[in-house]
Design an enzyme around this catalytic site. Structure first.
Site: not given
Ligand code: NHR
Length: 208
Positions: A50, A79-80, A82, A96, A98, A134, A162-163
């Protein structure tokens, strides 16, 4: 992303500097190009960690902005997860949307989980991005009813509408300086008419 673009914030307010995706097939890239907005693709698969992925993201941001800092990073379908280092670097300037009424249903498959849980109201949440996924301070939410015959797709479509409605408002408020992340970690509003009506679903006929 397209809804924010179509909201046509004045250039003096918000200049969409770049659209960056980890997915080369993301539709938003073509949309951005059609509007002459610079795009970049940073495919996460090409990086072992990452941290390496995010170093490349930071590099693209710096490159596109010519080493200036972005005022706001808007995650849309990103969807990654961070890392804390990346999130902290852009603290108070990354948001973001959600697809649930947080703190209910953080994470993935929110519509399926809402149906399984039997909630009558579902919706979406705009929040500041913090290291906890989230769980950042909430800026705005919109609620929709869950209807008897809903499946994942019909519910997702109702929430998505709504988003598209609330995210452009949240971006505009931020750009106008009317919403910010305070030093104590709470969202601070100024010059926003806050409505005090109540949402109820199913709607009550008070006579029955
Ligand atoms: N990063 C942080 N640190 N904090 C948040 O609030 C974040 C974030 C990164 C993305 C969007 C979130 C959503 O609105 C978001 C918010 C992906 C995952 C996840 O589990 C979780 C939350 C969100 C987006 N991703 C997996 C991963 O390993 C991969 C899943 C996939 O590829 O389908 O990164 O939904």
């Amino acid at each position: 992303m397209e809804a924010i673009l179509n909201a046509r914030l004045p250039a003096t307010l918000a200049n969409m500097a770049a659209v960056i995706s980890n997915d080369p097939a993301a539709k938003g890239l073509a949309t951005a190009q059609a509007h002459a907005i610079p795009t970049a693709v940073v495919p996460h698969n090409a990086f072992a960690t990452r941290e390496a992925f995010e170093a490349a993201l930071n590099g693209e941001i710096a490159e596109i902005l010519r080493y200036k800092e972005p005022d706001l990073i808007v995650l849309a379908g990103f969807m990654r997860v961070l890392t804390e280092a990346f999130v902290t670097r852009y603290s108070g300037r990354m948001i973001n949307i959600h697809p649930s009424l947080l703190p209910a249903f953080p994470g993935l498959h929110t519509h399926r989980r809402a149906l399984q849980a039997g909630v009558r109201l579902h919706g979406c949440t705009v929040h500041f991005v913090t290291p906890g996924v989230d769980s950042g301070p909430i800026i705005a939410q919109a609620a929709v009813p869950v209807l008897a015959n809903d499946d994942e797709d019909t519910l997702a479509a109702r929430v998505l509408a709504q988003e598209h409605r609330i995210y452009p408002h949240a971006v505009r408020w931020f750009c106008e300086g009317r919403v910010k992340l305070g030093s104590q970690g709470a969202v601070e509003y100024s010059n926003l008419a806050l409505a005090h009506g109540a949402l109820l679903s199913p709607t009550l006929d008070e006579k029955s």
